[in-house]
Design an enzyme around this catalytic site. Sequence first.
Site, PDB file in Angstrom:
ATOM      1  CG  HIS A 309      13.920  -0.176 -61.067  1.00  0.00           C
ATOM      2  ND1 HIS A 309      12.908   0.378 -61.662  1.00  0.00           N
ATOM      3  CD2 HIS A 309      14.402  -1.502 -61.423  1.00  0.00           C
ATOM      4  CE1 HIS A 309      12.586  -0.593 -62.566  1.00  0.00           C
ATOM      5  NE2 HIS A 309      13.317  -1.657 -62.526  1.00  0.00           N
ATOM      6  CG  ASP A 367      19.502  -7.151 -62.570  1.00  0.00           C
ATOM      7  OD1 ASP A 367      19.258  -6.158 -63.342  1.00  0.00           O
ATOM      8  OD2 ASP A 367      19.486  -8.435 -63.162  1.00  0.00           O
TER       9      ASP A 367
HETATM   10  C1  SDX Z   1      16.984  -3.574 -64.610  1.00  0.00           C
HETATM   11  O1  SDX Z   1      13.586  -0.265 -66.326  1.00  0.00           O
HETATM   12  C2  SDX Z   1      13.595  -1.727 -65.747  1.00  0.00           C
HETATM   13  O2  SDX Z   1      12.377  -2.246 -65.486  1.00  0.00           O
HETATM   14  C3  SDX Z   1      14.695  -2.540 -65.864  1.00  0.00           C
HETATM   15  C4  SDX Z   1      14.573  -3.777 -64.993  1.00  0.00           C
HETATM   16  C5  SDX Z   1      13.696  -4.801 -65.783  1.00  0.00           C
HETATM   17  O3  SDX Z   1      13.279  -5.831 -65.349  1.00  0.00           O
HETATM   18  O4  SDX Z   1      13.617  -4.719 -67.137  1.00  0.00           O
HETATM   19  O5  SDX Z   1      14.221  -3.702 -63.988  1.00  0.00           O
HETATM   20  C6  SDX Z   1      16.013  -4.504 -65.050  1.00  0.00           C
HETATM   21  O6  SDX Z   1      17.756  -3.046 -65.363  1.00  0.00           O
HETATM   22  C7  SDX Z   1      17.296  -3.318 -63.228  1.00  0.00           C
HETATM   23  C8  SDX Z   1      18.351  -2.286 -63.091  1.00  0.00           C
HETATM   24  C9  SDX Z   1      19.711  -3.147 -63.075  1.00  0.00           C
HETATM   25  N1  SDX Z   1      20.928  -2.044 -63.053  1.00  0.00           N
HETATM   26  C10 SDX Z   1      21.523  -2.012 -61.994  1.00  0.00           C
HETATM   27  O7  SDX Z   1      21.433  -2.505 -60.948  1.00  0.00           O
HETATM   28  C11 SDX Z   1      22.683  -0.878 -62.164  1.00  0.00           C
HETATM   29  C12 SDX Z   1      23.050   0.033 -60.746  1.00  0.00           C
HETATM   30  N2  SDX Z   1      21.694   0.909 -60.904  1.00  0.00           N
HETATM   31  C13 SDX Z   1      22.022   2.229 -61.330  1.00  0.00           C
HETATM   32  O8  SDX Z   1      22.658   2.326 -62.617  1.00  0.00           O
HETATM   33  C14 SDX Z   1      20.662   3.091 -61.618  1.00  0.00           C
HETATM   34  O9  SDX Z   1      19.799   2.722 -60.285  1.00  0.00           O
HETATM   35  C15 SDX Z   1      19.414   2.562 -62.752  1.00  0.00           C
HETATM   36  C16 SDX Z   1      20.211   2.676 -63.946  1.00  0.00           C
HETATM   37  C17 SDX Z   1      18.987   1.424 -62.521  1.00  0.00           C
HETATM   38  C18 SDX Z   1      18.416   3.747 -62.559  1.00  0.00           C
HETATM   39  O10 SDX Z   1      18.966   4.887 -62.894  1.00  0.00           O
HETATM   40  P1  SDX Z   1      18.072   6.093 -62.834  1.00  0.00           P
HETATM   41  O11 SDX Z   1      16.614   6.012 -62.841  1.00  0.00           O
HETATM   42  O12 SDX Z   1      18.320   6.937 -64.321  1.00  0.00           O
HETATM   43  O13 SDX Z   1      18.400   6.879 -61.717  1.00  0.00           O
HETATM   44  P2  SDX Z   1      19.809   7.978 -61.770  1.00  0.00           P
HETATM   45  O14 SDX Z   1      20.784   7.376 -62.383  1.00  0.00           O
HETATM   46  O15 SDX Z   1      19.035   9.337 -62.141  1.00  0.00           O
HETATM   47  O16 SDX Z   1      20.108   7.861 -60.251  1.00  0.00           O
HETATM   48  C19 SDX Z   1      19.265   8.868 -59.267  1.00  0.00           C
HETATM   49  C20 SDX Z   1      20.319   8.948 -58.292  1.00  0.00           C
HETATM   50  C21 SDX Z   1      21.694   9.666 -58.774  1.00  0.00           C
HETATM   51  O17 SDX Z   1      22.343  10.485 -57.852  1.00  0.00           O
HETATM   52  P3  SDX Z   1      21.996  12.280 -58.084  1.00  0.00           P
HETATM   53  O18 SDX Z   1      22.479  12.202 -59.303  1.00  0.00           O
HETATM   54  O19 SDX Z   1      20.638  12.408 -57.801  1.00  0.00           O
HETATM   55  O20 SDX Z   1      23.058  12.654 -56.918  1.00  0.00           O
HETATM   56  O21 SDX Z   1      20.649   8.011 -57.302  1.00  0.00           O
HETATM   57  C22 SDX Z   1      22.180   7.563 -57.665  1.00  0.00           C
HETATM   58  C23 SDX Z   1      22.533   8.490 -59.005  1.00  0.00           C
HETATM   59  O22 SDX Z   1      23.994   8.710 -58.796  1.00  0.00           O
HETATM   60  N3  SDX Z   1      22.327   6.248 -57.811  1.00  0.00           N
HETATM   61  C24 SDX Z   1      23.162   5.371 -57.499  1.00  0.00           C
HETATM   62  C25 SDX Z   1      22.879   4.114 -57.985  1.00  0.00           C
HETATM   63  N4  SDX Z   1      21.686   4.233 -58.539  1.00  0.00           N
HETATM   64  C26 SDX Z   1      21.307   5.471 -58.776  1.00  0.00           C
HETATM   65  N5  SDX Z   1      24.167   5.836 -56.485  1.00  0.00           N
HETATM   66  C27 SDX Z   1      24.848   4.478 -56.243  1.00  0.00           C
HETATM   67  N6  SDX Z   1      24.589   3.090 -56.723  1.00  0.00           N
HETATM   68  C28 SDX Z   1      23.612   3.011 -57.486  1.00  0.00           C
HETATM   69  N7  SDX Z   1      23.200   1.820 -57.809  1.00  0.00           N
END
Ligand code: SDX
Length: 434
Positions: A309, A367
């Site tokens: 998140h 989710d």
């Molecule tokens: C919702 O914003 C909100 O409030 C949203 C929400 C709401 O109520 O409105 O809470 C609802 O959208 C919840 C999120 C649902 N999405 C998912 O579950 C999809 C999977 N999660 C990711 O795509 C990700 O965690 C996000 C999109 C939710 C957040 O992405 P960020 O904040 O941009 O974080 P990031 O992509 O920069 O990740 C930081 C690091 C990265 O690694 P590095 O580049 O630092 O090496 O963490 C890793 C990412 O690769 N990472 C993951 C991961 N999520 C982040 N690695 C593996 N699996 C994951 N799910």
Amino acid sequence: MTQSTSVTLTSKDSKTLCELPVLSGTTGPDVLDVQSLYKQTGMFTYDPGFTSTASCRSAITYIDGEAGVLLYRGYPIEQLAEKCTFLEVCYLLLEGELPDHQQLQAFERNITLHTMVHDQLNNFFKGFRRDAHPMAIMVGVVGALSAFYHDALDIRSKCDRQMTAIRLLAKVPTIVAMCHKYSTGTPFMYPKNKLSYVENFMRMMLATPCEEFEPNPVLVKALDRILILHADHEQNASTSTVRLAGSSGANPFACITAGIACLWGAAHGGANEAVLNMLEEIQDVSRIGIYIDKAKDKSDPFRLMGFGHRVYKNHDPRAKLMRETCHQVLTELGLCDDKMFKLALELERIALEDEYFIEKKLYPNVDFYSGIVLHALGIPSKMFTAIFAMGRTVGWISHWDEMIADPEQKIGRPRQLYTGAARRDVPAIHGNAV
Ligand code: SDX
């Protein structure tokens, strides 16, 4: 909002560039007010994805991502989920205070009387393929509401804004149920005014004209809680989209439609459907390790859906409540051995013990479990994000209304860091165009 102090920006050779006020809210991080930065320095801030940017001031929802705290109008989500109904929470988000008995009765009655949609709206569905994704239909049909309900679209009128809020809260569940019915080829079910908000939705969604609908109170309470958990979440991507669309003066139906479109993305509200697809792909606990490794492999685009998140770097409080709801529903339905639930519990356990997830503070989000509950309630996975939209509609409307009433509000128009070609002339060879 008060100015607590200021920050002086100086260049490398210690020349003062500008002084910027620091503003404090009720709680949470202070903000550096950079509104005068460009005027004073000729520079913009640069913050792709708005990781350090407050786009507005708001009194609706507060999140402490480090502590895993979520408050709607100051009330903890855990207490609201335990003690309130979704419509009480809707009233709270819209009006700022919980309703008394009389206010709640009037609010519920008002919504009940607006649950039907204009009968011509049914014709819209005939234009879609039966296998169209429900979110594609939602974007089309909710967007069309402004073609039917244009009698109260004066956004400067509080009364019109309240009317539109009631219409959207009342009609979105009817449209969501119609999306499902259209995909199954079964007849649309008209609302029944004697039913509660969630009972009415479940009947329109799952019943047929052939039999009386007997709501299961445990399942109704579970879905009511799911809607509470999805109702609002500060300046998430879809809410920010609604605010930006609304800042141009677009009508509220169009703004909510923009929010629906943004929510559809798998990184946002589309994640609940993606979680179930992921669990179906993993199939068995013995294969969890393969997917954990894929999620950690930078060369692999796969992410563990339902994990991570932007704001929560601790447990998402909604995920814990959703897991409890999941267990209640599966117990009620005699599905405690549900393979998907057991797989999800084991996946969560393994991920939370893995160094990668611990180091990056990746926890299950709202989710992760919602798909399992909705699946158990008999709702197909393609409908999950539409259910999320149904819960989030009140949050979108509340933020839209707050933005319209904000005296600081102006059209949202970010700038950029330009990295394209410098000015150049069209070559002579192109000079012969007629
Ligand atoms: C919702 O914003 C909100 O409030 C949203 C929400 C709401 O109520 O409105 O809470 C609802 O959208 C919840 C999120 C649902 N999405 C998912 O579950 C999809 C999977 N999660 C990711 O795509 C990700 O965690 C996000 C999109 C939710 C957040 O992405 P960020 O904040 O941009 O974080 P990031 O992509 O920069 O990740 C930081 C690091 C990265 O690694 P590095 O580049 O630092 O090496 O963490 C890793 C990412 O690769 N990472 C993951 C991961 N999520 C982040 N690695 C593996 N699996 C994951 N799910």
